[in-house]
Write a protein that holds these residues in place. Structure first.
Motif, PDB file in Angstrom:
ATOM      1  N   LEU A  64      92.229 106.046   8.943  1.00 43.04           N
ATOM      2  CA  LEU A  64      91.796 106.173   7.555  1.00 43.04           C
ATOM      3  C   LEU A  64      90.373 106.716   7.482  1.00 43.04           C
ATOM      4  O   LEU A  64      90.079 107.601   6.667  1.00 43.04           O
ATOM      5  CB  LEU A  64      91.879 104.819   6.851  1.00 43.04           C
ATOM      6  CG  LEU A  64      91.365 104.804   5.403  1.00 43.04           C
ATOM      7  CD1 LEU A  64      92.119 105.791   4.536  1.00 43.04           C
ATOM      8  CD2 LEU A  64      91.445 103.388   4.836  1.00 43.04           C
ATOM      9  N   GLU A  65      89.494 106.191   8.321  1.00 41.24           N
ATOM     10  CA  GLU A  65      88.110 106.687   8.346  1.00 41.24           C
ATOM     11  C   GLU A  65      88.085 108.184   8.664  1.00 41.24           C
ATOM     12  O   GLU A  65      87.354 108.960   8.031  1.00 41.24           O
ATOM     13  CB  GLU A  65      87.301 105.925   9.389  1.00 41.24           C
ATOM     14  CG  GLU A  65      85.827 106.322   9.442  1.00 41.24           C
ATOM     15  CD  GLU A  65      85.052 105.561  10.500  1.00 41.24           C
ATOM     16  OE1 GLU A  65      83.953 106.044  10.886  1.00 41.24           O
ATOM     17  OE2 GLU A  65      85.526 104.502  10.941  1.00 41.24           O
ATOM     18  N   ALA A  66      88.902 108.590   9.623  1.00 37.70           N
ATOM     19  CA  ALA A  66      88.974 110.009   9.984  1.00 37.70           C
ATOM     20  C   ALA A  66      89.487 110.838   8.812  1.00 37.70           C
ATOM     21  O   ALA A  66      88.966 111.924   8.525  1.00 37.70           O
ATOM     22  CB  ALA A  66      89.877 110.188  11.201  1.00 37.70           C
ATOM     23  N   ALA A  67      90.504 110.333   8.119  1.00 39.39           N
ATOM     24  CA  ALA A  67      91.085 111.054   6.980  1.00 39.39           C
ATOM     25  C   ALA A  67      90.082 111.183   5.837  1.00 39.39           C
ATOM     26  O   ALA A  67      89.984 112.234   5.187  1.00 39.39           O
ATOM     27  CB  ALA A  67      92.345 110.344   6.507  1.00 39.39           C
ATOM     28  N   GLN A  68      89.327 110.120   5.592  1.00 34.82           N
ATOM     29  CA  GLN A  68      88.331 110.155   4.518  1.00 34.82           C
ATOM     30  C   GLN A  68      87.199 111.127   4.844  1.00 34.82           C
ATOM     31  O   GLN A  68      86.727 111.867   3.972  1.00 34.82           O
ATOM     32  CB  GLN A  68      87.795 108.748   4.271  1.00 34.82           C
ATOM     33  CG  GLN A  68      88.820 107.818   3.630  1.00 34.82           C
ATOM     34  CD  GLN A  68      88.362 106.388   3.524  1.00 34.82           C
ATOM     35  OE1 GLN A  68      87.649 105.884   4.402  1.00 34.82           O
ATOM     36  NE2 GLN A  68      88.770 105.689   2.476  1.00 34.82           N
ATOM     37  N   GLU A  69      86.770 111.131   6.108  1.00 33.82           N
ATOM     38  CA  GLU A  69      85.710 112.063   6.513  1.00 33.82           C
ATOM     39  C   GLU A  69      86.199 113.503   6.417  1.00 33.82           C
ATOM     40  O   GLU A  69      85.458 114.385   5.960  1.00 33.82           O
ATOM     41  CB  GLU A  69      85.266 111.747   7.945  1.00 33.82           C
ATOM     42  CG  GLU A  69      84.486 110.444   8.075  1.00 33.82           C
ATOM     43  CD  GLU A  69      84.142 110.115   9.512  1.00 33.82           C
ATOM     44  OE1 GLU A  69      84.621 110.823  10.432  1.00 33.82           O
ATOM     45  OE2 GLU A  69      83.411 109.128   9.733  1.00 33.82           O
ATOM     46  N   LYS A  70      87.417 113.749   6.811  1.00 34.43           N
ATOM     47  CA  LYS A  70      87.992 115.090   6.752  1.00 34.43           C
ATOM     48  C   LYS A  70      88.134 115.549   5.302  1.00 34.43           C
ATOM     49  O   LYS A  70      87.827 116.692   4.957  1.00 34.43           O
ATOM     50  CB  LYS A  70      89.359 115.107   7.441  1.00 34.43           C
ATOM     51  CG  LYS A  70      89.932 116.484   7.739  1.00 34.43           C
ATOM     52  CD  LYS A  70      91.185 116.360   8.596  1.00 34.43           C
ATOM     53  CE  LYS A  70      91.666 117.711   9.091  1.00 34.43           C
ATOM     54  NZ  LYS A  70      92.074 118.607   8.004  1.00 34.43           N
ATOM     55  N   ALA A  71      88.582 114.649   4.439  1.00 33.37           N
ATOM     56  CA  ALA A  71      88.737 114.978   3.025  1.00 33.37           C
ATOM     57  C   ALA A  71      87.383 115.283   2.387  1.00 33.37           C
ATOM     58  O   ALA A  71      87.249 116.242   1.602  1.00 33.37           O
ATOM     59  CB  ALA A  71      89.415 113.815   2.293  1.00 33.37           C
ATOM     60  N   ALA A  72      86.372 114.496   2.732  1.00 33.09           N
ATOM     61  CA  ALA A  72      85.032 114.709   2.179  1.00 33.09           C
ATOM     62  C   ALA A  72      84.486 116.081   2.578  1.00 33.09           C
ATOM     63  O   ALA A  72      83.848 116.766   1.764  1.00 33.09           O
ATOM     64  CB  ALA A  72      84.091 113.605   2.636  1.00 33.09           C
ATOM     65  N   GLN A  73      84.726 116.471   3.824  1.00 31.89           N
ATOM     66  CA  GLN A  73      84.272 117.775   4.288  1.00 31.89           C
ATOM     67  C   GLN A  73      84.927 118.912   3.505  1.00 31.89           C
ATOM     68  O   GLN A  73      84.365 119.991   3.352  1.00 31.89           O
ATOM     69  CB  GLN A  73      84.569 117.936   5.785  1.00 31.89           C
ATOM     70  CG  GLN A  73      83.734 117.032   6.682  1.00 31.89           C
ATOM     71  CD  GLN A  73      84.216 117.049   8.127  1.00 31.89           C
ATOM     72  OE1 GLN A  73      85.175 117.735   8.473  1.00 31.89           O
ATOM     73  NE2 GLN A  73      83.558 116.269   8.969  1.00 31.89           N
ATOM     74  N   GLU A  74      86.139 118.650   3.024  1.00 33.78           N
ATOM     75  CA  GLU A  74      86.880 119.661   2.273  1.00 33.78           C
ATOM     76  C   GLU A  74      86.711 119.496   0.764  1.00 33.78           C
ATOM     77  O   GLU A  74      87.390 120.153  -0.026  1.00 33.78           O
ATOM     78  CB  GLU A  74      88.365 119.580   2.648  1.00 33.78           C
ATOM     79  CG  GLU A  74      88.613 119.894   4.130  1.00 33.78           C
ATOM     80  CD  GLU A  74      90.034 119.583   4.573  1.00 33.78           C
ATOM     81  OE1 GLU A  74      90.800 119.023   3.754  1.00 33.78           O
ATOM     82  OE2 GLU A  74      90.385 119.903   5.729  1.00 33.78           O
TER      83      GLU A  74
END
Length: 221
Positions: free
Chosen positions: A95-105
């Motif tokens: 989830l942390e990885a998904a949130q960081e990836k989403a924020a970058q996009e």
């Protein structure tokens, strides 16, 4: 130690002895034919249930994985076994990885995506994660070591199948995001190569259609 514990220990030892029995080139052709047919029957099975393999069965499968071709015996792979409550911790890392990836996009995860990501590791009672441990060696380039890790994964899957368990090899877009690599203590130059979801399938493995290898092979003489 109780009688039950003693029996469990004996069963675990017997599990491993059975799993690591040696096979020689002098075994009958029928055995080879059966083995080839058995390998051809392997299928990926998702959404697995208990029971999962015992520790002895897992160790036997990893021992088979470690027989993968490995130039200069560098052991360029590691295995992390995740089960029970630890699956929820892995879900948080994803989830942390998904949130960081989403924020970058420039995006924000929906509640549906959050729940889906957190629950990914719950699709099986046990996950064996295979990561690389690539070493600098003048005769063994990184790509060889990566291929060795892939061969180790296949050996692992076949050894688990031999012991009666179903698997599916998963990776996904998040497997090598910083938060996930940090969770598994994987260096920046290494990779998470497989989440091997392991357990018992509630469904029978479907029959594989014959594979036409003609367009895949060239014979030279």
């Amino acid at each position: 130690m109780t009688m039950t514990e003693s029996n469990n220990d004996d069963n675990a030892k017997n599990d491993k002895k059975l799993a690591v029995k040696n096979v020689t080139a002098t075994d009958s052709p029928l055995a080879a034919e059966t083995l080839i047919g058995w390998i051809n029957s392997r299928r990926s099975m998702g959404n697995l249930d208990a029971p999962a393999p015992t520790r002895a069965q897992i160790e036997a499968a990893i021992e088979c994985a470690a027989t993968a071709p490995d130039h200069k015996k560098l052991n360029p792979w590691r295995f992390i076994v995740t089960q029970g409550k630890a699956r929820h911790q892995l879900g948080q890392a994803l989830l942390e990885a998904a949130q960081e990836k989403a924020a970058q996009e420039g995006e924000v995860l929906s509640e549906k995506d959050i729940k889906k990501t957190q629950s990914m590791p719950l699709r099986a009672p046990l996950i064996i994660t295979v990561v690389t441990k690539i070493q600098a060696h003048k005769k063994v380039p990184p790509f060889e070591q990566m291929l060795s890790a892939g061969a180790a994964v296949q050996n692992l899957i076949l050894a688990l199948k031999a012991q009666g368990f179903s698997t599916v090899w998963r990776t996904g877009l998040l497997c090598n995001e910083p938060a996930v690599k940090a969770y598994f203590d994987v260096g920046s130059d290494d990779y998470v190569t497989a989440f091997v979801y392991t357990g018992t399938s509630p469904k029978n493995e479907p029959t594989r259609k014959p594979i036409d290898i003609e367009p895949l092979v060239r014979f030279e003489s």
